[in-house]
Design an enzyme around this catalytic site. Structure first.
Site, PDB file in Angstrom:
ATOM      1  N   SER A 202      -0.708  -5.848 -10.666  1.00  0.00           N
ATOM      2  CA  SER A 202       0.229  -6.112  -9.570  1.00  0.00           C
ATOM      3  C   SER A 202       0.066  -5.006  -8.540  1.00  0.00           C
ATOM      4  O   SER A 202      -0.317  -3.882  -8.890  1.00  0.00           O
ATOM      5  CB  SER A 202       1.669  -6.105 -10.091  1.00  0.00           C
ATOM      6  OG  SER A 202       2.601  -6.061  -9.019  1.00  0.00           O
TER       7      SER A 202
ATOM      8  N   TYR B 239       8.103  -2.201 -15.206  1.00  0.00           N
ATOM      9  CA  TYR B 239       7.075  -3.120 -14.700  1.00  0.00           C
ATOM     10  C   TYR B 239       5.950  -2.332 -14.029  1.00  0.00           C
ATOM     11  O   TYR B 239       4.756  -2.579 -14.300  1.00  0.00           O
ATOM     12  CB  TYR B 239       7.712  -4.099 -13.718  1.00  0.00           C
ATOM     13  CG  TYR B 239       6.801  -5.204 -13.229  1.00  0.00           C
ATOM     14  CD1 TYR B 239       6.588  -6.346 -14.004  1.00  0.00           C
ATOM     15  CD2 TYR B 239       6.152  -5.121 -12.003  1.00  0.00           C
ATOM     16  CE1 TYR B 239       5.756  -7.367 -13.558  1.00  0.00           C
ATOM     17  CE2 TYR B 239       5.320  -6.136 -11.550  1.00  0.00           C
ATOM     18  CZ  TYR B 239       5.124  -7.257 -12.336  1.00  0.00           C
ATOM     19  OH  TYR B 239       4.300  -8.268 -11.895  1.00  0.00           O
TER      20      TYR B 239
HETATM   21  P1  NAP Z   1       5.969 -16.542 -14.511  1.00  0.00           P
HETATM   22  O1  NAP Z   1       6.152 -17.732 -13.632  1.00  0.00           O
HETATM   23  O2  NAP Z   1       7.166 -15.857 -15.078  1.00  0.00           O
HETATM   24  O3  NAP Z   1       4.986 -16.975 -15.688  1.00  0.00           O
HETATM   25  C1  NAP Z   1       4.663 -16.067 -16.706  1.00  0.00           C
HETATM   26  C2  NAP Z   1       4.317 -16.848 -17.943  1.00  0.00           C
HETATM   27  O4  NAP Z   1       4.038 -15.914 -18.998  1.00  0.00           O
HETATM   28  C3  NAP Z   1       5.493 -17.708 -18.422  1.00  0.00           C
HETATM   29  O5  NAP Z   1       5.051 -18.973 -18.836  1.00  0.00           O
HETATM   30  C4  NAP Z   1       6.028 -16.890 -19.564  1.00  0.00           C
HETATM   31  O6  NAP Z   1       6.701 -17.622 -20.543  1.00  0.00           O
HETATM   32  C5  NAP Z   1       4.778 -16.298 -20.143  1.00  0.00           C
HETATM   33  N1  NAP Z   1       5.078 -15.186 -21.023  1.00  0.00           N
HETATM   34  C6  NAP Z   1       6.001 -14.205 -20.834  1.00  0.00           C
HETATM   35  N2  NAP Z   1       6.051 -13.403 -21.898  1.00  0.00           N
HETATM   36  C7  NAP Z   1       5.153 -13.889 -22.789  1.00  0.00           C
HETATM   37  C8  NAP Z   1       4.743 -13.499 -24.085  1.00  0.00           C
HETATM   38  N3  NAP Z   1       5.294 -12.433 -24.704  1.00  0.00           N
HETATM   39  N4  NAP Z   1       3.779 -14.210 -24.692  1.00  0.00           N
HETATM   40  C9  NAP Z   1       3.232 -15.292 -24.106  1.00  0.00           C
HETATM   41  N5  NAP Z   1       3.586 -15.724 -22.889  1.00  0.00           N
HETATM   42  C10 NAP Z   1       4.534 -15.016 -22.237  1.00  0.00           C
HETATM   43  O7  NAP Z   1       5.150 -15.396 -13.764  1.00  0.00           O
HETATM   44  P2  NAP Z   1       4.066 -15.485 -12.581  1.00  0.00           P
HETATM   45  O8  NAP Z   1       4.748 -15.170 -11.310  1.00  0.00           O
HETATM   46  O9  NAP Z   1       3.266 -16.698 -12.726  1.00  0.00           O
HETATM   47  O10 NAP Z   1       3.190 -14.200 -12.945  1.00  0.00           O
HETATM   48  C11 NAP Z   1       2.064 -14.261 -13.788  1.00  0.00           C
HETATM   49  C12 NAP Z   1       1.447 -12.877 -13.875  1.00  0.00           C
HETATM   50  O11 NAP Z   1       1.153 -12.398 -12.569  1.00  0.00           O
HETATM   51  C13 NAP Z   1       2.370 -11.840 -14.505  1.00  0.00           C
HETATM   52  O12 NAP Z   1       1.612 -10.915 -15.260  1.00  0.00           O
HETATM   53  C14 NAP Z   1       2.980 -11.143 -13.310  1.00  0.00           C
HETATM   54  O13 NAP Z   1       3.408  -9.830 -13.599  1.00  0.00           O
HETATM   55  C15 NAP Z   1       1.792 -11.158 -12.357  1.00  0.00           C
HETATM   56  N6  NAP Z   1       2.152 -11.037 -10.950  1.00  0.00           N
HETATM   57  C16 NAP Z   1       2.866 -12.013 -10.316  1.00  0.00           C
HETATM   58  C17 NAP Z   1       3.154 -11.876  -8.956  1.00  0.00           C
HETATM   59  C18 NAP Z   1       3.922 -12.930  -8.181  1.00  0.00           C
HETATM   60  O14 NAP Z   1       4.252 -12.678  -7.009  1.00  0.00           O
HETATM   61  N7  NAP Z   1       4.215 -14.096  -8.749  1.00  0.00           N
HETATM   62  C19 NAP Z   1       2.734 -10.734  -8.280  1.00  0.00           C
HETATM   63  C20 NAP Z   1       2.022  -9.759  -8.968  1.00  0.00           C
HETATM   64  C21 NAP Z   1       1.719  -9.927 -10.296  1.00  0.00           C
HETATM   65  P3  NAP Z   1       8.323 -17.757 -20.462  1.00  0.00           P
HETATM   66  O15 NAP Z   1       8.562 -18.860 -19.498  1.00  0.00           O
HETATM   67  O16 NAP Z   1       8.697 -18.085 -21.860  1.00  0.00           O
HETATM   68  O17 NAP Z   1       8.846 -16.434 -19.999  1.00  0.00           O
END
Ligand code: NAP
Length: 247
Positions: free
Chosen positions: A140, A153
């Protein structure tokens, strides 16, 4: 992009929704056989409902659990014969004052985002072919800069950047390339509900989409780009390059 990853086997964690789902689906559309892993079985069913069962498989796995990660890698390798590409995407955030953040909350974030990425890399790397493979860790821009109340985080994502270059060096002799992506604002909800101000603050003129991350994953895992390892690809529409002073 169709055919770019034909015959490749890809494992994506956190593939039930958001960025992980988009990335996993993009690899399917590019010809790969893809293992969708998440801790939520219903989300996995929804994510793969429209996809060919020949191309996808789902595995319920909590990446915090070492034994579950081993089973995930074993299942993926057994289903498709090997694993060529790992996208370490599963992640959580807890936004809370550092004066109030509990040790349990700190551990939950670090265990999911950082330890989970390590465990998946360790188990998948053991099962990559001798011809090599590619790992992409999703970090991130919060590894590089902060808003208040993001300590766990930010630390986890900074750890992923360091884990990435360490693994790149350790696994280079196995021809496994390890890179990470640091996304900025990637809108996984209603993109149409974003305001003009949301978009305009970005030097690139818009908020990011999950498909931007998918294309970055393609770039980093394309076998033709085999001189690329250990990098942190910042994918943020230029936000971390923008100097901000309030007048
Ligand atoms: P999201 O919509 O919350 O999706 C994350 C997924 O990971 C969810 O399906 C979640 O399941 C799953 N997960 C969480 N904990 C887990 C575990 N212990 N074991 C297996 N699966 C697990 O997040 P996102 O926005 O798509 O982000 C995805 C990645 O990109 C993350 O690493 C996040 O930090 C990174 N990121 C996102 C952004 C952004 O702007 N969206 C920016 C920078 C980095 P649950 O639904 O059960 O929680």
């Amino acid at each position: 992009m169709a055919g770019l990853f034909t015959e490749k086997v890809v494992l994506v964690t956190g593939a039930g929704r958001g960025i992980g789902r988009a990335v996993a689906t993009a690899y399917v559309e590019a010809g790969a056989r893809v293992v969708f892993a998440d801790r939520d079985a219903q989300l996995l069913d929804e994510a793969t409902a429209q996809l060919s069962p020949d191309s996808v498989t789902t595995v319920v796995c909590d990446v915090r659990q070492a034994e579950a990660v081993t089973r995930l890698a074993e299942t993926a390798a057994a289903r498709f014969g090997r694993i060529d590409i790992l996208i370490n995407n599963a992640g959580i955030g807890i936004w809370k004052s550092p004066l109030e953040l509990t040790v349990e909350e700190w551990d939950a974030v670090l265990e999911t985002n950082l330890r989970g990425a390590f465990l998946c890399a360790r188990e998948v790397a053991k099962r990559m072919p001798e011809t090599g493979g590619a790992i992409v860790n999703i970090a991130s821009t919060r590894a590089l800069m902060s808003e208040p109340n993001s300590e766990a985080y930010a630390a986890s994502k900074g750890g992923i950047v360091a884990l990435t270059h360490a693994l790149a060096v350790s696994l280079g002799s196995k021809r496994i390339r390890v890179n990470c992506i640091s996304p900025g604002w990637i809108e996984t909800g209603d993109y149409g509900a974003l305001t003009q101000a949301d978009h305009a603050q970005h030097p690139a003129g818009r908020v990011g989409r999950p498909s931007d991350v998918a294309r970055a994953c393609f770039y980093l895992t394309d076998p033709a780009n085999d001189f690329l390892t250990g990098v942190n690809l910042v994918l943020d529409g230029g936000m971390t390059r923008k100097m901000i002073y309030i007048e």
